[in-house]
Design an enzyme around this catalytic site. Structure first.
Site: not given
Ligand code: CMP
Length: 139
Positions: A10, A50, A58, A86, A92, A103, A113, A116, A127
């Protein structure tokens, strides 16, 4: 089984020059980067990506953040790649992320964060197809 998952590094991470450091964590966890491209997401791409969060409070902030700077979109491959990715990303919320996770190491907040990752193999396929053609994925 060997799986593919979709990953995004990100804007908070690209801004701090952390692409290589994050990729090193992924590779150390046994994930292979089999496709990768640095892009600036458009508003339309971010809103579509998203879409499931459209009604969340948010959502606007999330789209604004994801279009605020470069991101690196990736396809990762490995044994149980969705769960493995993950796990190595961590929770998250970075305050809840385990030691050694991306993270915990790098995220600034629940919104900024750093990474993704797809939450299921089914969503991973959706995706991946949003950003890569099969010809661009070299396993
Ligand atoms: P990601 O895995 O990219 O999918 C949805 C994103 O929404 C999530 O990571 C977070 O970065 C973001 N998000 C979740 N909860 C919040 C929140 N309370 N405030 C801002 N962003 C959030």
């Amino acid at each position: 089984a060997v799986q593919r998952t979709f990953s995004i590094i990100k804007p908070d991470a690209t801004e701090r020059n952390l692409t290589g450091a994050i990729n090193a964590v992924f590779e150390k966890a046994g994930l292979r980067i089999i496709a990768q491209r640095r892009i600036r997401m458009t508003q339309e791409q971010a809103e579509r990506f998203y879409g499931v969060h459209r009604e969340r409070p948010f959502f606007g902030e999330l789209v604004e953040f994801m279009t605020s700077g470069p991101v690196v979109v990736q396809v990762l491959e490995g044994e149980n790649a969705v769960a493995a990715h993950r796990e190595v990303m961590g929770a998250t919320n970075p305050e809840e992320a385990a030691d050694g996770t991306v993270r915990k190491l790098f995220a600034k907040s629940i919104g900024e964060n750093s990474v993704h990752g797809s939450d299921s193999e089914e969503n991973a396929a959706i995706e991946i197809a949003q950003f890569f053609s099969e010809a661009e994925i070299v396993g």
